[in-house]
Scaffold this motif. Structure first.
Motif, PDB file in Angstrom:
ATOM      1  N   ALA A  91       0.834  -1.204   0.000  1.00  0.00           N
ATOM      2  CA  ALA A  91       0.000   0.000   0.000  1.00  0.00           C
ATOM      3  C   ALA A  91       0.868   1.252   0.000  1.00  0.00           C
ATOM      4  CB  ALA A  91      -0.932  -0.014   1.212  1.00  0.00           C
ATOM      5  N   VAL A  92       1.955   1.244   0.780  1.00  0.00           N
ATOM      6  CA  VAL A  92       2.870   2.407   0.795  1.00  0.00           C
ATOM      7  C   VAL A  92       3.496   2.595  -0.573  1.00  0.00           C
ATOM      8  CG1 VAL A  92       5.017   3.282   1.753  1.00  0.00           C
ATOM      9  CG2 VAL A  92       3.333   2.232   3.254  1.00  0.00           C
ATOM     10  N   LEU A  93       3.970   1.505  -1.152  1.00  0.00           N
ATOM     11  CA  LEU A  93       4.594   1.615  -2.474  1.00  0.00           C
ATOM     12  C   LEU A  93       3.591   2.107  -3.511  1.00  0.00           C
ATOM     13  CD1 LEU A  93       6.729  -1.674  -2.497  1.00  0.00           C
ATOM     14  CD2 LEU A  93       7.510   0.684  -2.099  1.00  0.00           C
ATOM     15  N   ALA A  94       2.334   1.626  -3.421  1.00  0.00           N
ATOM     16  CA  ALA A  94       1.309   2.074  -4.366  1.00  0.00           C
ATOM     17  C   ALA A  94       1.016   3.553  -4.200  1.00  0.00           C
ATOM     18  CB  ALA A  94       0.038   1.244  -4.169  1.00  0.00           C
ATOM     19  N   ALA A  95       0.968   4.026  -2.917  1.00  0.00           N
ATOM     20  CA  ALA A  95       0.715   5.446  -2.668  1.00  0.00           C
ATOM     21  C   ALA A  95       1.846   6.312  -3.214  1.00  0.00           C
ATOM     22  CB  ALA A  95       0.529   5.681  -1.163  1.00  0.00           C
ATOM     23  N   SER A 129       2.206   4.815   8.211  1.00  0.00           N
ATOM     24  CA  SER A 129       2.195   6.290   8.215  1.00  0.00           C
ATOM     25  C   SER A 129       3.620   6.840   8.225  1.00  0.00           C
ATOM     26  CB  SER A 129       1.427   6.810   9.427  1.00  0.00           C
ATOM     27  OG  SER A 129       0.101   6.341   9.422  1.00  0.00           O
ATOM     28  N   LEU A 130       4.473   6.294   9.083  1.00  0.00           N
ATOM     29  CA  LEU A 130       5.856   6.802   9.192  1.00  0.00           C
ATOM     30  C   LEU A 130       6.672   6.477   7.952  1.00  0.00           C
ATOM     31  CD1 LEU A 130       6.584   5.863  12.929  1.00  0.00           C
ATOM     32  CD2 LEU A 130       5.903   8.080  11.986  1.00  0.00           C
ATOM     33  N   LEU A 131       6.538   5.195   7.472  1.00  0.00           N
ATOM     34  CA  LEU A 131       7.297   4.815   6.281  1.00  0.00           C
ATOM     35  C   LEU A 131       6.863   5.635   5.065  1.00  0.00           C
ATOM     36  CD1 LEU A 131       9.381   2.901   5.040  1.00  0.00           C
ATOM     37  CD2 LEU A 131       7.534   1.261   4.640  1.00  0.00           C
TER      38      LEU A 131
END
Length: 484
Positions: free
Chosen positions: A20-24, A64-66
């Motif tokens: 999800a982080v990578l997609a964002a 959130s932090l990553l």
């Protein structure tokens, strides 16, 4: 869920959070030509919300932090550097963390509410699925509005067939003994507004005509204002209970029969626990030991056992616990007057329905007279053996010849002084034995007497004295005595 499954689930959730982080970050990169330096963190909020939904705050916080670190490095000025000294960057970080906190809080609240609703739904599902009673509801006119699967099974009617049917048409009940129709409890519950139960021995007639014994109750359904809006009928199949009641009645009858047999038995029969406490004591036991039932029941069995034989009870109990019988165990017991009585014990284990040994049944038979007879027989046998030993000594060691012949005249015994054998006759004793005594030298005289004697009754047979010469030229005299 096992520990391995929990670990795999956690790794899967964190992997999805990373995706999800990578997609964002990738989406923000695609929007960078349009957004430029504006809204550098805008795509992260979706990733944080997805993390809350996947694993709660435990995954949302690291996401959130990553995500912030990645977007700060790629989309905040100066790009490809970490700079938290600027006022704009600090304000932006605080605003981002506040927004993420709100997302996490709302997400956790929604997740908790969803979990609670799911749990309540599961509890309701399990409760309805585990109900073993049949349930039928009606409206105020007594028409069926609902019935569960157990009710369908017991009545033989499906809900589709029974819906809006009068309750009496589906729920037909009669008395098991009289076969008269029983008043439907739902009717009275609707009329009087009270809980009504069925009488005992009521059977339900199914749609196919088969019968099923039931137990039920009916209660009115009331709305918030207390008005009766319908009736709920709850009933259950009690076939197994009725069968159990019949079995218990039969067992009680059998127990009474056995009790009468035990009480009328000529042998003393004692029931006791594995601890040795007497539980039953019949009339024959009273007569044998002199203690009444009231005196014996509740006492330990050792009160009739001699002190030196107390270890016998331990051996008997050990055998019983192993499920073995003790048969014809001869011992002694003590009467109420202190006298000892010779008894024969047969002890059998008493088992419960599961096969576990819970007690013992002891049959005690008095054989004092029998033992006295046996002791007298042993005394007579000992006396006879002693007399026989004395006779044999006299017979063998006598100074005169002695011999014994059977009714046919065959010699069956002869002592060492016989003139037919040994030194007097010059032959061995074995040549004489099992031969007719008339075959010996001078035996024709004995044969003549034997023939004449056999013709006379036993009591008239007389003794004869013969004198004959032996092969050694010595003259021997013989007395011949008939015996019966």
């Amino acid at each position: 869920m096992s520990n391995g499954e929990k670990l795999r689930s956690s790794l899967k959730a964190y992997a999805l959070g990373l995706i999800a982080v990578l997609a964002a970050v990738f989406l923000r990169r695609l929007l960078d030509p349009l957004l430029g330096d504006s809204y550098p963190l805008v795509t992260l909020f979706g990733a944080v919300a997805a993390a809350v939904w996947l694993r709660g705050y435990r995954l949302a916080i690291p996401v959130s932090l990553l995500g912030y670190l990645a977007c700060h490095f790629f989309f905040l000025e100066p790009r490809h550097h970490f700079d938290l000294t600027g006022t704009d960057n600090i304000v932006g970080l605080v605003a981002y963390l506040f927004t993420c906190s709100l997302i996490i809080l709302f997400g956790e609240a929604m997740k908790t509410a969803q979990t609670r609703a799911s749990q309540q739904s599961e509890v309701l599902r399990v409760t309805l699925g585990s109900i073993g009673d049949a349930v039928i509801t009606t409206d105020t006119e007594g028409r069926i509005t609902y019935m569960n699967r157990v009710a369908e099974s017991l009545t033989g009617w499906s809900f589709r067939e029974a819906h809006n049917q009068p309750l009496q048409a589906v729920f037909q009940i009669v008395n098991e003994s009289t076969r008269l129709q029983v008043e439907n409890p739902a009717k009275r519950a609707l009329q009087d507004g009270i809980v009504v139960g069925l009488a005992n021995h009521t059977v339900l007639i199914k749609k196919d005509g088969n019968e099923c014994p039931i137990d039920d109750s009916a209660a009115p359904i009331r709305d918030e204002e207390g008005r009766v809006t319908g009736c709920v009928l709850i009933f259950r199949d009690v076939s197994s209970q009725r069968a159990l009641e019949r079995d218990k009645a039969q067992q009680l009858l059998t127990a009474r029969l056995l009790a009468s047999i035990v009480e009328s038995s000529n042998d003393a029969i004692i029931g006791k626990t594995l601890d040795g406490v007497i539980q039953s004591w019949n009339a024959a036991a009273e007569q044998l030991f002199g203690f009444t039932t009231e005196q014996a029941v509740g006492q330990h069995i050792s009160f009739i056992i001699p002190d030196e034989r107390i270890d016998e009870e331990t051996h008997i109990i050990s055998s019983l616990k192993a499920g073995k019988r003790v048969e014809h165990f001869e011992t002694e017991r003590v009467r109420s007057d202190g006298k000892r009585v010779s008894v024969s014990l047969t002890v059998s284990p008493i088992k419960d329905d599961t096969g576990s040994v819970v007690g013992a049944s002891k049959i005690v038979r008095d054989f004092t007279k029998q033992r006295a007879v046996e002791e007298r027989e042993r005394e007579l046998l000992a006396q006879a053996a002693e007399a026989n030993a004395k006779f044999q000594a006299f017979f063998e060691q006598g100074a005169l010849f002695a011999g014994i012949a059977d009714v046919s005249g065959t010699v069956v015994a002869a002592n060492r002084q016989s003139c037919f054998h040994g030194k007097a006759a010059g032959s061995q004793r074995s040549k004489l034995l099992e031969n007719h005594f008339g075959n010996a030298p001078g035996g024709h005289l004995l044969r003549t007497w034997w023939i004449r004697s056999k013709r006379l009754p036993t009591k008239r047979r007389l003794a004869h004295r013969f004198v004959r010469r032996c092969p050694t030229s010595s003259v021997m005299a013989a007395n011949v005595l008939p015996t019966s």
